[in-house]
Design an enzyme around this catalytic site. Structure first.
Site, PDB file in Angstrom:
ATOM      1  N   ASP A  54     -11.852   5.459 -18.775  1.00 15.59           N
ATOM      2  CA  ASP A  54     -11.113   4.472 -18.513  1.00 15.59           C
ATOM      3  C   ASP A  54      -9.808   4.777 -17.690  1.00 15.59           C
ATOM      4  OD1 ASP A  54     -10.606   4.747 -20.891  1.00 15.59           O
ATOM      5  OD2 ASP A  54     -10.809   2.958 -21.673  1.00 15.59           O
TER       6      ASP A  54
ATOM      7  N   THR B 182      -1.019   2.354 -20.410  1.00 14.06           N
ATOM      8  CA  THR B 182      -2.132   1.754 -20.762  1.00 14.06           C
ATOM      9  C   THR B 182      -2.178   0.946 -22.048  1.00 14.06           C
ATOM     10  OG1 THR B 182      -4.723   2.104 -21.057  1.00 14.06           O
ATOM     11  CG2 THR B 182      -3.207   3.601 -22.202  1.00 14.06           C
TER      12      THR B 182
ATOM     13  N   GLU C 209      -8.235  -6.155 -22.454  1.00 17.47           N
ATOM     14  CA  GLU C 209      -8.666  -5.658 -20.974  1.00 17.47           C
ATOM     15  C   GLU C 209      -8.832  -7.056 -20.007  1.00 17.47           C
ATOM     16  OE1 GLU C 209      -9.964  -4.055 -23.533  1.00 17.47           O
ATOM     17  OE2 GLU C 209      -8.784  -2.285 -23.332  1.00 17.47           O
TER      18      GLU C 209
ATOM     19  N   ARG D 226       0.637   4.782 -27.935  1.00 17.69           N
ATOM     20  CA  ARG D 226       1.073   3.704 -28.850  1.00 17.69           C
ATOM     21  C   ARG D 226       2.502   4.040 -29.181  1.00 17.69           C
ATOM     22  NH1 ARG D 226      -3.817   1.217 -31.999  1.00 17.69           N
ATOM     23  NH2 ARG D 226      -5.607   2.199 -30.896  1.00 17.69           N
TER      24      ARG D 226
ATOM     25  N   GLU E  70      -3.904   8.625 -28.787  1.00 20.85           N
ATOM     26  CA  GLU E  70      -3.231   7.180 -29.381  1.00 20.85           C
ATOM     27  C   GLU E  70      -2.007   7.416 -29.671  1.00 20.85           C
ATOM     28  OE1 GLU E  70      -5.069   4.948 -29.510  1.00 20.85           O
ATOM     29  OE2 GLU E  70      -7.217   5.394 -29.654  1.00 20.85           O
TER      30      GLU E  70
HETATM   31  C1  DMJ Z   1      -5.652   0.325 -25.847  1.00 16.52           C
HETATM   32  O1  DMJ Z   1      -5.281   1.471 -26.961  1.00 16.52           O
HETATM   33  C2  DMJ Z   1      -5.360   0.986 -24.718  1.00 16.52           C
HETATM   34  O2  DMJ Z   1      -5.573  -0.291 -23.715  1.00 16.52           O
HETATM   35  C3  DMJ Z   1      -6.409   1.995 -24.180  1.00 16.52           C
HETATM   36  O3  DMJ Z   1      -6.154   2.517 -23.185  1.00 16.52           O
HETATM   37  C4  DMJ Z   1      -7.784   1.639 -24.400  1.00 16.52           C
HETATM   38  N1  DMJ Z   1      -8.200   0.947 -25.689  1.00 16.52           N
HETATM   39  C5  DMJ Z   1      -7.113   0.146 -26.252  1.00 16.52           C
HETATM   40  C6  DMJ Z   1      -7.492  -1.218 -26.174  1.00 16.52           C
HETATM   41  O4  DMJ Z   1      -8.506  -1.894 -25.979  1.00 16.52           O
END
Ligand code: DMJ
Length: 649
Positions: free
Chosen positions: A410, A641, A556, A285, A281
């Site tokens: 993922d 992501t 997503e 982030r 995270e």
């Molecule tokens: C986000 O923090 C990112 O997209 C991560 O890869 C997956 N989960 C969340 C959003 O759903």
């Protein structure tokens, strides 16, 4: 602070776009000039040649004749000049005016060749302007508002102008082929609809930002129902950092400057240096947020923070190839790990490689690539697919696992493709790994509806030993549609684009049938007796025993719809995203911000959470869906992501 000058780009794609637009603006302005009382002729090399006999040349000739007829002094007293001098003075003034237009073409004429002016350029201009002047003319059109300010560069200077141009890809370069759809000029009707939607999304973001500012400034999350805040992502201000680039993209310049000031004066990663923070995270982030916003603004403090944070994140490795899931800022507070989550170790490549590019320190890129090399050296019962957990040993073999593309794995698949893009296709191994994974997902995980519909598909979960599939799909897995779509374009895999569309529609189906218009966290469909098929029974969809019915404002599905829109130009994806936005407004908006739902079949079931990814991703993808396609073009940027755009240099 003045932003750094963007690095020189041999391609300079956005310059090309800007120049084309500026040309159009010039042409339009010149046309307006020639049909109005104002008579300044253009001397710009870009402006059409004005012959002495043309309409625009007439007044000049008139002035010349006047001077020739009356060469006497025209102004008496100390500062008297004769007509010849007046003529020269006028010429100088006209020259200066023209120079100003050349330097500021967009600001001068209200927009950078917005679709409106493209439409106008296609019709007879003199006729057009006559019709426009006369509201009673039989062909007079209703008044069309000019493009909204946030899409034009009116009056922008300094850092605001730099940001405006940068989000349009100024300075980006790549040798890879372009994948975005070549959007034609927009009709007025389409523009009006798109801009109304864009504005609604922007207003929604502003509402959430105000809620955060009022109730949770400097904290990780605002509590959107009760008010107050939550510090669950290091307590470093997750929403603030995650939102920085969205503020820039949406043109909230004052709000961005205020947030930047907070970063400069208040942001701290060292208050509790022995705390174990989540590596994944923190990377996606915070590090992603700093790097992206630096790319978009050139604000040096953001690169400084990224470098400082990158240094702390190296503590996670502890002499191993893979980083621990948790890490402390203080080096001595870390221990070697032994069991690693694939999504956690496979989602640092974009951030670490970009940090090396910007800092000049190769260590980050080396660490990131090494992880992919080690993972790629393993064999698997499902070639290219990996389990959720791995150990740090060379020459491993993945056996007896359940493969999925949802949580814990993922973004590893996402980053195989995106790291290949960021590195400009220079590491073929990452393409190979992505294509292997894509082939196996298609072979083992795709499930189709029993009723034979070709409209949608889902990605089930498969056991590596007996290849048995279960029709369970998490919302998180919906990102895979976007990865399939981009891979299809780069690697000429047209079938993958078909599948990408079907997966996106499978995800959208969950939204369409829920009642609130928002999709569930996970869906367990009913297996059909036919192999590889499932029963798309809406009742079963939302059976509480079978599915996770919460919606936590995840991005997503919207993300994949956006990628599909940018790659295909099909308006249906915009319309579906708009439906989702309206559902968010209806069921998730609170007086303070937006809240997730505990149950997507129940509009009032707010969970009092707004994770930072709502402002970083969900609202950003919605905004980009309705912006002009040159904003964060997929040909100039690669998004991490967490939807943080990284410029491709
Ligand atoms: C986000 O923090 C990112 O997209 C991560 O890869 C997956 N989960 C969340 C959003 O759903």
């Amino acid at each position: 602070m003045e932003p750094r000058t963007p690095s020189q780009s041999p391609r300079q794609s956005s310059y090309v776009v800007d120049i084309e637009k500026a040309d159009d603006a010039f042409g339009e302005a010149n046309r307006q000039t020639s049909s109005s009382a104002h008579t300044t002729p253009f001397t710009s090399p870009r402006a059409p040649f004005v012959s002495p006999g043309s309409a625009a040349a007439g007044p000049l000739i008139g002035l010349k004749n006047l001077i020739e007829r009356n060469p006497a002094t025209v102004v008496s007293g100390r500062y008297s000049i004769n007509l010849r001098q007046l003529f020269v003075l006028l010429l100088i003034l006209m020259g200066l005016t023209t120079m100003w237009f050349i330097v500021n073409p967009a600001e001068s004429f209200g927009g950078e060749g917005e679709p409106e002016s493209l439409v106008q350029s296609a019709v007879g201009v003199s006729d057009q302007s006559r019709v426009a002047r006369d509201p009673h003319h039989p062909h007079a059109k209703p008044h069309v508002p000019s493009p909204i300010v946030l899409e034009a560069s009116h009056g922008l200077t300094g850092s605001a102008k730099y940001r405006f141009e940068r989000i349009r890809g100024k300075g980006a370069r790549t040798s890879l082929k372009k994948i975005q759809f070549q959007f034609p000029a927009e009709t007025e009707k389409a523009r009006l609809e798109r801009e109304a939607r864009l504005k609604a999304v922007r207003d929604g973001f502003e509402h959430a930002w105000k809620g955060y500012k009022t109730h949770a400034w400097g904290h990780d999350e605002v509590l959107p129902v009760s008010g107050g805040f939550k510090d669950n992502f290091n307590g470093w201000g997750a929403t603030m950092i995650d939102s920085l680039d969205t503020l820039v993209i949406m043109g909230f310049n004052d709000e961005f400057d205020e947030a930047l000031e907070w970063v400069k004066t208040k942001f701290s990663m060292t208050r509790n240096p022995t705390d174990q923070v989540q590596f994944f995270e923190t990377i996606i982030r915070y590090l992603g947020g700093f790097l992206s916003t630096y790319d978009l603004t050139g604000e040096k403090v953001l690169l400084d923070k990224a470098e400082e944070l990158g240094g702390y994140m190296l503590n996670a490795f502890q002499g191993k190839n893979f980083p621990n899931g948790r890490v402390a800022v203080q080096a001595t507070a870390n221990m070697p790990g032994y069991n690693f989550v694939v999504a956690e170790i496979g989602t640092i490549q974009l951030e670490f490689s970009r940090l090396s590019q910007l800092s000049g320190k190769p260590i980050y890129d080396e660490k990131a690539r090494k992880i992919f090399e080690v993972l790629g050296s393993a064999t698997s019962e499902l070639p290219g697919l990996v389990p959720a957990y791995v150990q740090d040993a060379e020459g491993r073999h993945y056996s007896n696992f359940k493969a999925a593309v949802g949580g814990m794995v993922d973004s590893y698949y996402e980053y195989l493709l995106k790291e290949w893009i960021l590195l400009d296709g220079k590491v073929p191994k990452f393409r190979e790994m992505f294509e292997h994974a894509a082939d196996s997902i298609k072979k083992y995980m795709v499930m189709r509806p029993e009723n034979g519909s070709q409209e949608y598909a889902i990605l089930g979960q498969v056991y590596s030993v007996n290849k048995k599939i279960e029709p369970d799909m998490e919302h998180l897995a919906c990102f895979m549609s976007g990865s399939f779509a981009m891979g299809a374009k780069y690697f000429d895999r047209p079938d993958d684009l078909v599948l990408a569309r079907q997966i996106a529609q499978g995800c959208y189906l969950g939204y369409r049938h829920s009642g609130t218009g928002l999709g569930p966290e996970a869906t367990q469909f009913t297996s059909s007796t036919y192999p590889g098929k499932f029963i798309p029974d809406a009742d079963k969809f939302f059976n509480p025993l079978l599915s996770r019915k919460d919606y936590i404002l995840r991005p997503e599905t919207i993300e994949s719809l956006w990628i599909l829109y940018r790659l295909t130009g099909e308006k249906k994806y915009q319309d579906q995203a708009w439906e989702i936005f309206q559902s968010l407004e209806k069921s998730c908006r609170t007086p303070i911000a937006y809240s997730g739902l505990r149950d997507v079949t129940s509009p009032g079931s707010h969970d009092n959470r707004m994770e930072s990814f709502f402002m970083a991703e969900t609202m950003k993808y919605l905004y980009l869906m309705f912006s002009t396609p040159d904003v964060i073009s997929l040909d100039d940027f690669v998004l991490n992501t967490e939807a943080h755009p990284i410029i491709r240099i």
